[in-house]
Design a protein around this motif. Sequence first.
Motif, PDB file in Angstrom:
ATOM      1  N   THR A   1      22.622 -12.087  42.769  1.00  0.00           N
ATOM      2  CA  THR A   1      22.034 -11.579  41.538  1.00  0.00           C
ATOM      3  C   THR A   1      21.526 -12.744  40.697  1.00  0.00           C
ATOM      4  OG1 THR A   1      24.034 -11.705  40.176  1.00  0.00           O
ATOM      5  CG2 THR A   1      23.755  -9.701  41.516  1.00  0.00           C
ATOM      6  N   PRO A   2      20.700 -12.458  39.688  1.00  0.00           N
ATOM      7  CA  PRO A   2      20.378 -13.501  38.716  1.00  0.00           C
ATOM      8  C   PRO A   2      21.638 -13.940  37.971  1.00  0.00           C
ATOM      9  CG  PRO A   2      18.917 -11.600  38.485  1.00  0.00           C
ATOM     10  CD  PRO A   2      20.028 -11.185  39.390  1.00  0.00           C
ATOM     11  N   GLN A   3      21.509 -14.995  37.191  1.00  0.00           N
ATOM     12  CA  GLN A   3      22.645 -15.537  36.446  1.00  0.00           C
ATOM     13  C   GLN A   3      22.560 -15.102  34.993  1.00  0.00           C
ATOM     14  OE1 GLN A   3      23.142 -19.749  36.826  1.00  0.00           O
ATOM     15  NE2 GLN A   3      24.599 -19.901  35.125  1.00  0.00           N
ATOM     16  N   ALA A   4      23.573 -14.397  34.511  1.00  0.00           N
ATOM     17  CA  ALA A   4      23.611 -13.947  33.125  1.00  0.00           C
ATOM     18  C   ALA A   4      24.193 -15.034  32.233  1.00  0.00           C
ATOM     19  CB  ALA A   4      24.436 -12.669  33.008  1.00  0.00           C
TER      20      ALA A   4
ATOM     21  N   VAL B   1      25.609  -9.046  34.914  1.00  0.00           N
ATOM     22  CA  VAL B   1      24.399  -8.385  35.406  1.00  0.00           C
ATOM     23  C   VAL B   1      24.724  -7.631  36.683  1.00  0.00           C
ATOM     24  CG1 VAL B   1      23.671 -10.485  36.652  1.00  0.00           C
ATOM     25  CG2 VAL B   1      21.982  -8.716  36.102  1.00  0.00           C
TER      26      VAL B   1
ATOM     27  N   LYS C   1      12.531 -16.510  33.952  1.00  0.00           N
ATOM     28  CA  LYS C   1      13.782 -16.149  33.298  1.00  0.00           C
ATOM     29  C   LYS C   1      13.497 -15.149  32.176  1.00  0.00           C
ATOM     30  CE  LYS C   1      13.688 -20.315  30.373  1.00  0.00           C
ATOM     31  NZ  LYS C   1      14.471 -21.526  29.959  1.00  0.00           N
TER      32      LYS C   1
ATOM     33  N   LEU D   1      18.889 -14.256  31.035  1.00  0.00           N
ATOM     34  CA  LEU D   1      18.985 -14.124  32.488  1.00  0.00           C
ATOM     35  C   LEU D   1      18.150 -15.218  33.132  1.00  0.00           C
ATOM     36  CD1 LEU D   1      20.544 -11.929  34.058  1.00  0.00           C
ATOM     37  CD2 LEU D   1      18.392 -10.692  34.334  1.00  0.00           C
TER      38      LEU D   1
ATOM     39  N   TRP E   1      17.329  -4.860  37.017  1.00  0.00           N
ATOM     40  CA  TRP E   1      18.628  -5.448  36.689  1.00  0.00           C
ATOM     41  C   TRP E   1      19.112  -4.909  35.359  1.00  0.00           C
ATOM     42  CZ3 TRP E   1      20.574  -7.648  40.763  1.00  0.00           C
ATOM     43  CH2 TRP E   1      19.718  -8.280  41.690  1.00  0.00           C
TER      44      TRP E   1
ATOM     45  N   VAL F   1      21.754  -5.793  32.253  1.00  0.00           N
ATOM     46  CA  VAL F   1      22.561  -6.833  31.609  1.00  0.00           C
ATOM     47  C   VAL F   1      23.382  -6.187  30.504  1.00  0.00           C
ATOM     48  CG1 VAL F   1      22.550  -9.065  30.464  1.00  0.00           C
ATOM     49  CG2 VAL F   1      20.713  -8.489  32.066  1.00  0.00           C
TER      50      VAL F   1
END
Length: 435
Positions: free
Chosen positions: A65-68, A74, A373, A392, A430, A432
């Motif tokens: 996943t992306p980085q929160a 996320v 981002k 994100l 996604w 968040v």
Amino acid sequence: MSGTSGFLARCVALVGNVAIAWRRLHGTVREQAVGATPNIPAARSQGALPTLKMPSARGWAHGQTPQAAPGLRVNAFATGLKHPRWMLVLPNGDVTVAEALTVPGPPRSVFSHAMVATMKRAAAAGVSPNRITLLRDADGDGVAETHETFLEHLNQPFGMALLGDTFYVGNTDGVVAFPYRDGATRVGAAGRVLTAFKPGGHWTRSLLPSLDGRKLYVGVGSLSNIGELGLELERDRACIHEIDLSGGSRRIFASGLRNPVGLAWEPNTGVLWTVVNERDGLGDETPPDYLTSVREGGFYGWPFCYWGRTLDERVPQDAALVSRAITPDYALGGHTASLGLCWMPAGTLPGFPEGMVIGQHGSWNRSTLSGYKVVFVPFADGRPSAAPRDILSGFLAPDERESYGRPVGVTIGPDRKSLLVADDVGDAIWRVCAA
């Protein structure tokens, strides 16, 4: 991607890397031009060989996943989509997602051939899905268990709006109105064309209703970079249109905005804001993309000048228009491709005050990639008040060779305690929320 296109893309990347190395050797690495008073380097025209650097589309591995940001987490609200670009949350909590893709026109030069080949490698061009999908999270667990084809056979749909029992779609060639019934998972009736636009170029048509629901604002980008095909072809482009829904009349609300995509209201002042993608070919940070309030009748410079009245020497000038050019409110860095925009009330995400959320799709025209981002710009008294903060990140591989995803549209989730992000390379939405 065909073998010929792939070979061309690799050749372009090789030549581009040499050009980038040369420019880095003879220039300086600068900090991003961000804020109300950005430090914008002097223009250095890249000539016939602009910087062309895009990562190959990789997509997300299973479980990746992306980085929160700290304090946030996320999860995938929906996967298995095809190039999701924009979203609309309906009153009953359903989420509609516009799935569309850039459709390259006939190449006009060797560079445009190279650009198309590179875009295909980056999953940024191809056959457009031309549909809107409806997502439903009936049990409220933050994952949509229902995916339905809501509308299909559209023409590069992007912006959406719902007013009463009418669902509006911003196709690239115009705005279409469809009858809508609350809770419906599919629209079967034919649409009514409300107004027409010229397709091509910057093809997205974002939609935003007025606060009283009587008007519809439409972002329409330019056909070209700096009007090099002739300004007559740019008529009614690079501007925000206002449509009177009662009579169907249309006028230009503001102009000189090269590619205004995201539109949002600042609710405390009732002022319209937009994010704009600026011109290419003048350097890594020149000029910056920007977030700005939009004045009725305002002119923001394109193609003659940028960031106020800084002239673009490549363009034949119009002194009268330049004298009217408005300086944008807030720079977002060069070529970040800031597309998504929504207002986020205080308390939506823990630790974040009120302000604007911006989906940065990511650069192609700079030696070091930027964007990729989702950022937040705090507001106070109706204006940006502090430096941007990441919400994100992690969409780009550390070596910049591959992208796992590219964020586009952003919107507050149905529960009003989360943020949804459309990822057109990761083919996902996604979510968040608080950690």
